[in-house]
Design an enzyme around this catalytic site. Structure first.
Site, mmCIF file in Angstrom:
data_model
loop_
_atom_site.group_PDB
_atom_site.id
_atom_site.type_symbol
_atom_site.label_atom_id
_atom_site.label_comp_id
_atom_site.label_asym_id
_atom_site.label_seq_id
_atom_site.Cartn_x
_atom_site.Cartn_y
_atom_site.Cartn_z
ATOM 1 C CE LYS A 145 2.721 13.033 -3.897
ATOM 2 N NZ LYS A 145 1.350 12.330 -4.512
ATOM 3 C CD GLU A 199 5.088 5.911 9.910
ATOM 4 O OE1 GLU A 199 5.455 4.854 9.635
ATOM 5 O OE2 GLU A 199 4.270 6.717 9.836
ATOM 6 C CB CYS A 206 3.308 1.664 8.846
ATOM 7 S SG CYS A 206 2.889 2.802 10.043
ATOM 8 C CD GLU A 249 4.598 -2.525 5.386
ATOM 9 O OE1 GLU A 249 4.191 -1.698 6.339
ATOM 10 O OE2 GLU A 249 5.205 -1.966 4.283
#
Length: 534
Positions: free
Chosen positions: A225, A301, A335, A432
């Site tokens: 996906k 992750e 990230c 973040e």
């Protein structure tokens, strides 16, 4: 009620992937800035590529969504619709899983010799190189990242990753195990089955390789996906895979949203393994969906807030440049970005001034223009999120050195932003941001910076800049992260494992360790009659 809560979480999740899609003031001294003007941002180059594939790829064929619905994907340079793409939901996931299941249980792929599988992976890598420019242009158009980055760095890495996994395909084997008594014991390493994979929007093609490469090398079949923001290049790449000889049903690609297609894949009872890259919040939901369905194993992750530590012996000019790259690369949408820049107090003031000057020189504009270092953020939601964090930094009394606002009047461009005098309890030091916002913090000694760097829920990566091998060794062992870069950053060789400690994830991508994600280990024990030896 639980379903509504999960759907709500999926809908809110942003960071490194939004919605299971993976599954993130006037410039001071602006007279010396190299920022593109608003007019330059708005004078856009027409992308040298056409959008050819917008349907799902299921069982080797491009198909409309079962519902007939489509959703728009956008050009982040303008916010205009780039294409309309088939909108997958649970029915489309069911079709794709059924195709992958049949290809695994009945088809040739897991029964094919590993050498034959490796040849298909190699042919695909050749086709990637042949279509390098088209794939790079499509990636830049859909993502907003500089074309030079796409064409000269990410596409060559895509081909390299698949050649790496092609090399592993015929080297996966078990062991002969000594056991007490007259028994022959061997282990078999078998493909796990149907792998569900959810990739993010910040590096669509690289994440395609990180997920698809090891799964195929091990003999699995896949339902992938894509992120709804960036569905286009995975479809193009999957088409090339079939040109390379991949059998129908082995690699299926479904586009769609998290609460529908993503949740259906994560909770599907006939998916044997799930891999997700995205935000930590969404990763929790993925794990819960997998556990509540058939307890499929999950690799994650997830997010990060990586420290970049500049020691007192550092060459400040080199440290500034590396810290700049560690944070601003890919519009800050990485990230593992070095988003907490810890600088020793003896060089702090010099570092801040030079970091500000470097940010002011950063070229921002149309990512198709030569020499552009920074394009737009991925979409309006991420753009507004970055601006909210900048406002939080100002309100929290961090010092805004430069940037802090949008660039131009079109698209999702944000001026490179630098904050100094950042404290550990500020939002910009904890959350973040996933944007071009550098937070510079001051430290006194190594014990202090280790303690502060480790006081976070994340543990994805860290950077250390020092001339001392002893300091490098000490910090690399003390920092609780999955990757430590010493005097470098964002080195992503195909063989180097990548993953996080704590809430930055479960498992490792790339390298030999990634193969373990897609294999079952079976022990086979049989008696030996009158063996000559044991």
């Amino acid at each position: 009620m639980a379903a509504r809560r999960l759907s709500s979480l999926l809908t809110r999740s942003l960071s490194a992937s939004r919605l299971l899609s993976s599954g993130r003031n006037h410039c001071l001294g602006s007279s010396t800035s190299n920022y593109s003007t608003a007019a330059a941002v708005e004078e856009l180059i027409a992308p040298p590529v056409q959008v050819s594939y917008t349907q799902h790829l299921i069982n080797g064929r491009f198909l409309d969504a079962a519902s007939g619905r489509t959703f728009p994907t956008y050009d982040p340079r303008t916010g205009d619709v780039l294409a309309h793409v088939a909108e997958g939901d649970a029915e489309d996931i069911d079709r794709a899983v059924a195709a992958a299941r049949k290809a695994f249980d009945e088809g040739p792929w897991p029964k094919m010799t590993p050498y034959e599988r490796s040849k298909i992976l190699l042919r695909f890598a050749d086709l990637v190189e042949k279509h390098n420019d088209e794939l790079a242009a499509l990636e830049t158009w859909n993502c907003g990242k500089p074309y030079e980055q796409s064409a000269r760095s990410e596409l060559p890495m895509l081909a390299r990753l698949f050649r790496y996994y092609a090399g592993w395909a015929d080297k996966i084997h078990g062991l002969t195990v000594p056991a007490d008594g007259n028994h022959h014991v061997q282990t078999l390493h078998e493909p796990i089955g149907v792998a569900g994979q959810i990739i993010p929007w910040n590096f669509p093609l690289i994440m395609f390789a990180w997920k698809v490469g090891p799964a195929l090398a091990c003999g699995n079949t896949i339902v992938l996906k894509t992120a709804e923001q960036t569905p286009l290049t995975a479809l193009y790449a999957a088409k090339l895979f079939h040109e390379a000889g991949l059998p129908p049903g082995v690699l299926n690609v479904v586009s769609g949203y998290g609460p529908t297609a993503g949740a259906a894949l994560a909770s599907h009872m006939d998916v044997d393994k799930l891999a997700f890259t995205g935000s930590t919040e969404t990763g929790k939901v993925v794990l819960e969906l997998a556990a509540r369905s058939n307890l499929k194993p999950v690799t994650l992750e997830l997010g990060g807030k990586s420290p970049f530590i500049v020691c007192e012996d550092a060459d400040v000019d080199k440290a500034v440049e590396l810290a700049h790259f560690a944070l601003f690369f890919n519009q800050g949408q990485c990230c593992c970005a070095g988003s907490r820049t810890y600088v020793h107090e003896r060089v702090y003031d010099e570092f801040v001034e030079k970091a500000k000057a470097r940010a002011l020189k950063r070229s921002v504009g149309d990512p198709f223009k030569e020499g552009i270092e920074q394009g737009p953020q991925i979409d309006v939601e991420q753009f507004e999120k970055v601006l909210r964090y900048i406002r939080a930094g100002i309100d929290g009394n961090a010092t805004l050195e430069c940037g802090g606002e949008r660039l131009g009047s079109k698209g999702f461009f944000v001026k490179p932003t630098v904050f100094s005098n950042v404290q550990d309890d500020m939002l910009i030091a904890n959350d973040e941001i996933f944007g071009p916002v550098q937070s510079i913090l001051k430290f006194k000694d190594l014990d202090e910076v280790v303690r502060r760097a480790n006081t976070t829920r994340y543990g994805l990566a860290a950077g250390v800049f020092t001339k001392s091998i002893d300091v490098a060794n000490s910090l690399s062992r003390a920092l609780r992260v999955g990757t430590v870069w010493i005097n470098c950053f964002d080195v992503f060789d195909a063989a180097i494992p990548f993953g996080g400690y704590k809430m930055s994830g479960i498992g490792r991508e790339k390298g030999i360790y990634s193969l373990n994600n897609y294999l079952q280990v079976k022990a086979v024990v049989m008696p030996l009659k009158d063996p000559a030896w044991l």
